[in-house]
Enzyme design. Structure first.
Site, PDB file in Angstrom:
ATOM      1  N   SER A 263       0.839  -1.200   0.000  1.00 39.84           N
ATOM      2  CA  SER A 263       0.000   0.000   0.000  1.00 39.84           C
ATOM      3  C   SER A 263       0.873   1.248   0.000  1.00 39.84           C
ATOM      4  O   SER A 263       2.091   1.180   0.187  1.00 39.84           O
ATOM      5  CB  SER A 263      -0.920  -0.005   1.219  1.00 39.84           C
ATOM      6  OG  SER A 263      -0.156   0.048   2.394  1.00 39.84           O
ATOM      7  N   SER A 265       1.375   3.675   2.043  1.00 39.74           N
ATOM      8  CA  SER A 265       2.169   4.066   3.208  1.00 39.74           C
ATOM      9  C   SER A 265       3.458   3.260   3.357  1.00 39.74           C
ATOM     10  O   SER A 265       4.407   3.720   3.968  1.00 39.74           O
ATOM     11  CB  SER A 265       1.314   3.937   4.465  1.00 39.74           C
ATOM     12  OG  SER A 265       0.668   2.691   4.459  1.00 39.74           O
ATOM     13  N   THR A 338      -5.169  -0.127   1.496  1.00 40.76           N
ATOM     14  CA  THR A 338      -4.736  -1.317   2.254  1.00 40.76           C
ATOM     15  C   THR A 338      -5.934  -2.240   2.375  1.00 40.76           C
ATOM     16  O   THR A 338      -6.714  -2.150   3.312  1.00 40.76           O
ATOM     17  CB  THR A 338      -4.225  -0.911   3.643  1.00 40.76           C
ATOM     18  OG1 THR A 338      -3.211   0.083   3.489  1.00 40.76           O
ATOM     19  CG2 THR A 338      -3.638  -2.106   4.384  1.00 40.76           C
ATOM     20  N   HIS A 503      40.233 -49.686   3.814  1.00 43.28           N
ATOM     21  CA  HIS A 503      41.642 -50.026   4.061  1.00 43.28           C
ATOM     22  C   HIS A 503      42.066 -49.653   5.484  1.00 43.28           C
ATOM     23  O   HIS A 503      43.093 -50.125   5.973  1.00 43.28           O
ATOM     24  CB  HIS A 503      42.563 -49.374   3.015  1.00 43.28           C
ATOM     25  CG  HIS A 503      42.898 -47.937   3.255  1.00 43.28           C
ATOM     26  ND1 HIS A 503      42.308 -46.899   2.578  1.00 43.28           N
ATOM     27  CD2 HIS A 503      43.778 -47.353   4.114  1.00 43.28           C
ATOM     28  CE1 HIS A 503      42.798 -45.744   2.998  1.00 43.28           C
ATOM     29  NE2 HIS A 503      43.688 -45.991   3.940  1.00 43.28           N
ATOM     30  N   ASP A 556      37.123 -49.048  -1.845  1.00 44.66           N
ATOM     31  CA  ASP A 556      37.689 -48.761  -0.517  1.00 44.66           C
ATOM     32  C   ASP A 556      36.680 -47.997   0.352  1.00 44.66           C
ATOM     33  O   ASP A 556      36.838 -46.808   0.611  1.00 44.66           O
ATOM     34  CB  ASP A 556      38.985 -47.944  -0.704  1.00 44.66           C
ATOM     35  CG  ASP A 556      39.740 -47.754   0.599  1.00 44.66           C
ATOM     36  OD1 ASP A 556      39.379 -48.410   1.593  1.00 44.66           O
ATOM     37  OD2 ASP A 556      40.687 -46.939   0.606  1.00 44.66           O
ATOM     38  N   SER A 683      42.387 -40.296   5.428  1.00 42.31           N
ATOM     39  CA  SER A 683      41.633 -41.337   4.721  1.00 42.31           C
ATOM     40  C   SER A 683      40.333 -41.653   5.446  1.00 42.31           C
ATOM     41  O   SER A 683      40.281 -41.677   6.669  1.00 42.31           O
ATOM     42  CB  SER A 683      42.436 -42.634   4.648  1.00 42.31           C
ATOM     43  OG  SER A 683      43.448 -42.515   3.712  1.00 42.31           O
TER      44      SER A 683
END
Ligand SMILES: *[C@@H]1O[C@H](CO)[C@@H](O)[C@H](O)[C@H]1NC(C)=O
Ligand SMILES: *[C@@H]1O[C@H](CO)[C@@H](O)[C@H](O)[C@H]1NC(C)=O
Ligand SMILES: *[C@@H]1O[C@H](CO)[C@@H](O)[C@H](O)[C@H]1NC(C)=O
Ligand SMILES: *[C@@H]1O[C@H](CO)[C@@H](O)[C@H](O)[C@H]1NC(C)=O
Ligand SMILES: *[C@@H]1O[C@H](CO)[C@@H](O)[C@H](O)[C@H]1NC(C)=O
Ligand SMILES: *[C@@H]1O[C@H](CO)[C@@H](O)[C@H](O)[C@H]1NC(C)=O
Ligand SMILES: *[C@@H]1O[C@H](CO)[C@@H](O)[C@H](O)[C@H]1NC(C)=O
Ligand SMILES: *[C@@H]1O[C@H](CO)[C@@H](O)[C@H](O)[C@H]1NC(C)=O
Ligand SMILES: *[C@@H]1O[C@H](CO)[C@@H](O)[C@H](O)[C@H]1NC(C)=O
Length: 745
Positions: A263, A265, A338, A503, A556, A683
């Site tokens: 709106s 405002s 609004t 591993h 692995d 690893s």
């Protein structure tokens, strides 16, 4: 019509003449003691004056005024009062069957009051409360309960009064606030058979006071996580909130309507800030374990649909955000009233349409409306009527109150709380209605809401605030220690499962005894024991001995099951997301069902790359997250893999594919940028990528070309790391943890 129009012109002409003769203006010297003021149009008629006071004060007798046609800023009953900034004071508590100290007729900021109940009464709510800077008491209303009636004592808010003293089934109580205070919450409540009161706890607030961003964030988060059926970890600030009866299941549909005020405002600047706030909200909601659809409506004199909730191409989080970004303040043209009524009516109409469209899931859909406004509705009828339509519609579907949550955020001093209160849900121990001072406070509030690092058990979430450090940035990372023999790393993939490299658990001949494995998680390095280990069955370090290759790392990867689950909130740890799972589909906001594992791979490991990724590296005791790129284009991948033969162990290997199979991802080297490589002991750690603020593991670090990770390694173009590609071991993952994590096809 003609004569009428003529008459209007005549009148305008007459007043114009009169105005020129005797120009009306308001007192130019108006001021406020202790504060500042702004005027919308100088001292002209209709100019609006706004007073501003320091944080802990409010303007008295009014916060704004308009220059009247008769040339007065203030109404007659205010004219003799000099506008002054007054300090907020907290109202007097009311406690039946108990007492509090000190006693006074109002209280200063920072004063503390303590409560006590008479013998045979039990105290509920806060034992002591402090007067906050906005003139409200912290904590919750204190109540002395005897337990002799069906419902507990419903409490009386400070500054308020209650009528009704019987708390049997069907009995009602009513509330009102003392002068100058406005009631937020339910003014009428009824005792239910379930021993609960309908509606929400009433509060009496000073009409000029605002919710602080901290209050907004805490209350909204509490209500919203309650709605999502989630638990909060970390410092749960409102741990006494009662959970909803109907818990939102994972995958439950959630329809979220966001209404933005455009709106006159609010102005263009506010509108663009409000758009950012809405985007922030959509982004956060979409991160949780639900499948939301969004509808975004902006409103002024008329509503304009920005993202349509029932269109599949507009209602996903990403589509709605895209449309929201494009929306401009101009779409409303000159119609700058609004009209909250029309905006809510639009929501109602969309809901009616969705009933037809989503008839299969209709019973499960929950509705959320989030309304932003900067003041009073000034056209289009009473918005309360549209709210009632929405409530009636949801009720008529045999859905309980749990299925509808209406939030209202008023931004500015012009917001009249009792009116806004009517547009919000009222639920026990929850707040749905907020008054916020200005846009910057609104932005702060929404930055702090729904912090998913403290909510729920989502995978792949990390603390990404600028001061986050260490494990908080990668909470899934663990140490996997083979006591006495060596160290590897791993990643938490569910509370009881950790992934690492195979591993680490064997020397090729003998596997490590599970009693010798310890998994250390979280910032406090809490240790867990292992119940079972599962090495990939095709992993065989010695499979290529006949080719004179002593160490062969294909497949692995291994999974460890812990003897007891990790408590994520206790250890400050979390799981990482795995590819081709339902949870990850949700995390990357793709459709479910309807998204395939191939889609995941195309999104996470696209060609041509290189793909940005990270892993966690350990230089001595220093642990850090290191950016690398995964080489996915054929050329870069081949160049990367070719360097495998620079590894001392592979000096005599005739062809690179003997050691680098399809199962590996390659990182490191100097292209496109100089990248760091892994150290000894890294690893088993995850190689992960980030999508939509979530982390997804795509690889397990297996081996590196260079046996060092210092600056020497940085100088070598052939310094590369090889990781097992999780997309290539999915059948095995599914076999081991498919019952714990849902994989897609
Ligand atoms: C009530 O508050 C005022 C102002 O803070 C104070 O001066 C006065 O002593 C208080 N009265 C009592 C009874 O504590
Ligand atoms: C209240 O206490 C806080 C912290 O102790 C202090 O910073 C603040 O200035 C106090 N406010 C007032 C109005 O006394
Ligand atoms: C109220 O504030 C005081 C002082 O900051 C704090 O000790 C207390 O825990 C707070 N109470 C609640 C319920 O938040
Ligand atoms: C979405 O689809 C509808 C038709 O179903 C169409 O009218 C609309 O323009 C589309 N929206 C976008 C953003 O493509
Ligand atoms: C709601 O429940 C009532 C009674 O169980 C039933 O008669 C009515 O048809 C239901 N309404 C809807 C819309 O399902
Ligand atoms: C918004 O309100 C806060 C809190 O009173 C204040 O500190 C801030 O300066 C205000 N910001 C604007 C832009 O007015
Ligand atoms: C964690 O604890 C293990 C032993 O349980 C220890 O070996 C390791 O160094 C610790 N790590 C850190 C970062 O403190
Ligand atoms: C997990 O830890 C939190 C915080 O220490 C605790 O409140 C909670 O009860 C624990 N949960 C379980 C299931 O042990
Ligand atoms: C490579 O071959 C040479 C000569 O046969 C041998 O001495 C050396 O040990 C081999 N290296 C490896 C890593 O197998």
């Amino acid at each position: 019509m003609k004569p009428f129009r003529f008459l209007v012109l005549c009148l305008a002409f007459l007043t114009g003449v009169k105005g020129n003769d005797n120009p009306v203006t308001c007192d130019p010297n108006v001021h406020i003691v202790g504060g500042t003021l702004t005027k919308s149009n100088g001292n002209e008629v209709n100019s609006v004056l706004k007073f501003e006071c320091p944080d802990t004060q409010y303007p008295f007798p009014v916060s704004s005024a308009k220059c009247s046609k008769s040339g007065h800023w203030f109404r007659s009953f205010h004219r003799n009062i000099t506008p002054t900034c007054k300090a907020f004071r907290c109202p007097v508590p009311v406690l039946e069957d108990g007492m509090f100290l000190p006693v006074n007729n109002s209280y200063e900021i920072n004063e503390t009051i303590t409560f006590e109940c008479y013998d045979a009464y039990e105290l509920h709510g806060s034992v002591s409360r402090i007067c906050m800077k906005n003139g409200r008491w912290n904590g919750t209303t204190t109540v002395c309960n005897s337990g002799s009636q069906h419902c507990p004592h419903p409490g009386i808010p400070p500054g308020g009064r209650k009528s009704g003293t019987s708390y049997g089934i069907g009995d009602k109580v009513e509330y009102a606030c003392n002068g100058g205070l406005v009631l937020v919450g339910s003014s009428k409540r009824e005792c239910l058979e379930s021993k609960e009161w309908t509606g929400s706890e009433p509060n009496c607030q000073h009409k000029s006071s605002f919710d602080s961003p901290e209050e907004v964030a805490a209350a909204f988060t509490a209500s919203f996580t309650n709605l999502l059926g989630m638990t909060r970890t970390g410092d749960a600030k409102n741990s006494d909130t009662t959970a909803r009866k109907i818990i939102l299941s994972k995958d439950a549909p959630l329809h979220v309507y966001i209404l933005l005020d455009a709106s006159e405002s609010v102005g263009e600047e506010y509108f663009s800030e409000a758009k950012n706030v809405a985007e922030n909200l959509i982004d956060k909601i979409a991160s949780f374990d639900v499948w939301p659809r969004f509808g975004v409506i902006s409103y002024a004199s008329d509503p304009v649909v920005i993202a349509n909730l029932y269109d599949d191409n507009e209602s996903s989080a990403d589509d709605a955000i895209g449309l929201l970004r494009k929306a401009t303040y101009e779409i409303h043209g000159d119609g700058r009233g609004t009209n909250i009524y029309a905006a809510l009516k639009k929501v109602f109409e969309t809901m009616v349409l969705t009933k037809v469209q989503f008839k299969d899931s209709w019973d499960k859909i929950r509705f959320v409306t989030v309304l932003f406004t900067d003041g009073k509705a000034n056209m289009g009828g009473n918005p309360k009527a549209a709210v009632q339509d929405i409530k009636d519609f949801v009720n008529a579907q045999n859905k309980s109150e749990d299925y509808l949550d209406m939030y209202a955020f008023g931004v500015s001093d012009d917001v009249y709380m009792p009116e806004l209160n009517d547009l919000a849900s009222q639920k026990p121990n929850e707040r749905h209605c907020f008054k916020i001072q200005n846009t910057s406070e609104l932005v702060k509030s929404f930055d702090a809401i729904l912090d998913f690092t403290t909510i729920g058990d989502l995978c792949g979430v990390a603390d990404e605030t600028p001061d986050a450090a260490g494990r908080n940035q990668y909470p899934w990372h663990t140490l996997v220690e083979m006591v006495g023999t060596g160290k590897c790393r791993g990643s938490i993939v569910s509370p009881s499962w950790v992934m690492t490299a195979a591993h680490c658990l064997t020397d090729g001949k003998n596997e490590v005894d599970i009693n010798m494995i310890s998994v250390n998680v979280g910032i406090k390095n809490k240790s867990f024991k292992v119940k079972q280990k599962h090495l990939h069955p095709l992993f065989d370090l010695g499979a290529m001995l006949s080719e004179n290759i002593n160490q062969f790392y294909d497949y692995d990867v291994a999974l460890l099951e812990l003897t007891k689950p990790i408590n994520f909130s206790e250890t400050n740890s979390r799981s990482i997301c795995l590819p081709c799972t339902r949870e990850t589909t949700r995390a990357i906001r793709r459709k479910f069902p309807g998204t395939s594992c191939k889609d995941h791979e195309l999104e996470m490991l696209p060609t041509p790359g290189p793909v940005q990724a990270d892993f966690v590296r350990h230089v001595g005791l220093v642990e850090s997250m290191v950016p690398v790129t995964i080489k996915t284009s054929e050329g870069q991948r081949k160049a990367c893999e070719a360097n495998a033969l620079q590894a001392p162990e592979y000096k005599n290997v005739s062809h690179v594919h003997l050691v680098v199979t399809d199962r590996f991802l390659c990182t490191g080297g100097h292209e496109p940028v100089v990248e760091k490589v892994s150290c000894k002991g890294d690893s088993g750690g995850a190689l992960f990528i980030q999508k939509k603020r979530r982390y997804i593991q795509v690889g397990v670090l297996s081996w590196g070309v260079i046996n060092s990770c210092d600056n020497v390694a940085l100088k070598e173009k052939y310094a590369r790391d090889f990781h097992i590609n999780l997309f290539k071991v999915l059948p095995w993952l599914k076999m081991i943890i498919g019952k714990i994590i849902t994989f897609i096809n």
